[in-house]
Design a protein around this motif. Sequence first.
Motif, mmCIF file in Angstrom:
data_model
loop_
_atom_site.group_PDB
_atom_site.id
_atom_site.type_symbol
_atom_site.label_atom_id
_atom_site.label_comp_id
_atom_site.label_asym_id
_atom_site.label_seq_id
_atom_site.Cartn_x
_atom_site.Cartn_y
_atom_site.Cartn_z
ATOM 1 N N ILE A 60 0.830 -1.200 0.000
ATOM 2 C CA ILE A 60 0.000 0.000 0.000
ATOM 3 C C ILE A 60 0.865 1.251 0.000
ATOM 4 O O ILE A 60 0.501 2.269 -0.604
ATOM 5 C CB ILE A 60 -0.982 -0.002 1.200
ATOM 6 N N ARG A 61 2.045 1.190 0.627
ATOM 7 C CA ARG A 61 2.918 2.356 0.697
ATOM 8 C C ARG A 61 3.696 2.584 -0.597
ATOM 9 O O ARG A 61 3.828 3.721 -1.052
ATOM 10 C CB ARG A 61 3.906 2.209 1.866
ATOM 11 N N LYS A 62 4.182 1.514 -1.199
ATOM 12 C CA LYS A 62 5.032 1.664 -2.375
ATOM 13 C C LYS A 62 4.272 1.597 -3.687
ATOM 14 O O LYS A 62 4.718 2.161 -4.694
ATOM 15 C CB LYS A 62 6.120 0.583 -2.371
ATOM 16 N N ASP A 63 3.156 0.902 -3.691
ATOM 17 C CA ASP A 63 2.404 0.714 -4.929
ATOM 18 C C ASP A 63 1.117 1.533 -4.976
ATOM 19 O O ASP A 63 0.938 2.366 -5.866
ATOM 20 C CB ASP A 63 2.080 -0.773 -5.130
ATOM 21 N N TYR A 64 0.238 1.278 -4.027
ATOM 22 C CA TYR A 64 -1.100 1.864 -4.100
ATOM 23 C C TYR A 64 -1.102 3.385 -3.910
ATOM 24 O O TYR A 64 -1.618 4.124 -4.754
ATOM 25 C CB TYR A 64 -2.003 1.204 -3.054
ATOM 26 N N MET A 65 -0.527 3.852 -2.827
ATOM 27 C CA MET A 65 -0.631 5.273 -2.496
ATOM 28 C C MET A 65 0.048 6.197 -3.507
ATOM 29 O O MET A 65 -0.551 7.185 -3.944
ATOM 30 C CB MET A 65 -0.105 5.512 -1.081
ATOM 31 N N PRO A 66 1.288 5.939 -3.931
ATOM 32 C CA PRO A 66 1.900 6.848 -4.906
ATOM 33 C C PRO A 66 1.219 6.820 -6.267
ATOM 34 O O PRO A 66 1.124 7.854 -6.942
ATOM 35 C CB PRO A 66 3.348 6.372 -4.988
ATOM 36 N N ALA A 67 0.726 5.648 -6.681
ATOM 37 C CA ALA A 67 0.014 5.576 -7.961
ATOM 38 C C ALA A 67 -1.288 6.380 -7.891
ATOM 39 O O ALA A 67 -1.607 7.157 -8.801
ATOM 40 C CB ALA A 67 -0.272 4.118 -8.322
ATOM 41 N N LYS A 68 -2.018 6.216 -6.804
ATOM 42 C CA LYS A 68 -3.256 6.965 -6.632
ATOM 43 C C LYS A 68 -2.992 8.465 -6.539
ATOM 44 O O LYS A 68 -3.786 9.280 -7.012
ATOM 45 C CB LYS A 68 -3.989 6.484 -5.371
#
Length: 269
Positions: free
Chosen positions: A200-208
């Motif tokens: 969630i920190r490396k993939d989800y949040m920055p992409a969103k």
Amino acid sequence: MSLLSRLRCVTIDVTGTLIAYKGDLGDYYCMAAKSVGLPCPNYKRMHEGFKSAYTDMAKQYPCFGHAAKMPNIVWWRSCVKDSFVRAGYDYDEETFEKVFRRIYSVFGSAAPYTIFPDSKPFLIWAREQGLTVGIVSNAEYRYQDVILPSFGLNQGSEWDFGVFSGLEGVEKPDPRIYQIALERAGNIAPEEVLHIGDSIRKDYMPAKALGMHALLLDRFKTREAESWKQTGAPVLPDLETAQAWLTAENSSDGTFLSSSQDGHISSSL
């Protein structure tokens, strides 16, 4: 309307998403030590030593020494040497070099990894839908040149472009790595891209944060997955259910149908 119909590109993480480590770190360090006649190092001490050595090395020379123009093998030699020292094994230089060469060779091959059975079919399916497929990974060049191809995941047939932190000098969760992916996909709009990863920190949040769609995979049924769901993140067990999620029609309230842990489609998130 399905989410798939609104996409032009899918980007995807590697470790934990397409492939996974098999065995323990200690297995490979033990085999390397035994290959030169040394006893196996203590697994727990070796794991803790590597974890702290890697963290410090990544902080001092991020992206595998990209900014310092440090050769990949030099970065790893320093990291592995420090790992052994912190674990209580300070070998002489000749002995260490033999151990290190074995470790560096093994982790530059397919030996320590296994591919999830749905990885290649999903990538092929995505490209068949007309999507551009990109790899976004905090990894060095050997993932691109050796490891992914060794599993039959080849640029031009299973994926179209790669963004690897060791080659770009920027790493997740820095949103710039996703900006590079958007540019490499043809400067397409973020809302036309879905990123799939396992953090969630490396993939989800920055992409969103960039306006991309994002999806998390929980392949190992981690405890953290429940907290991910509470943030509103779509969390699915594998890429087979992700494919169903992508093609499902959205519900009347605008949310998409997703896959439950048992593989059935259910309203969600």
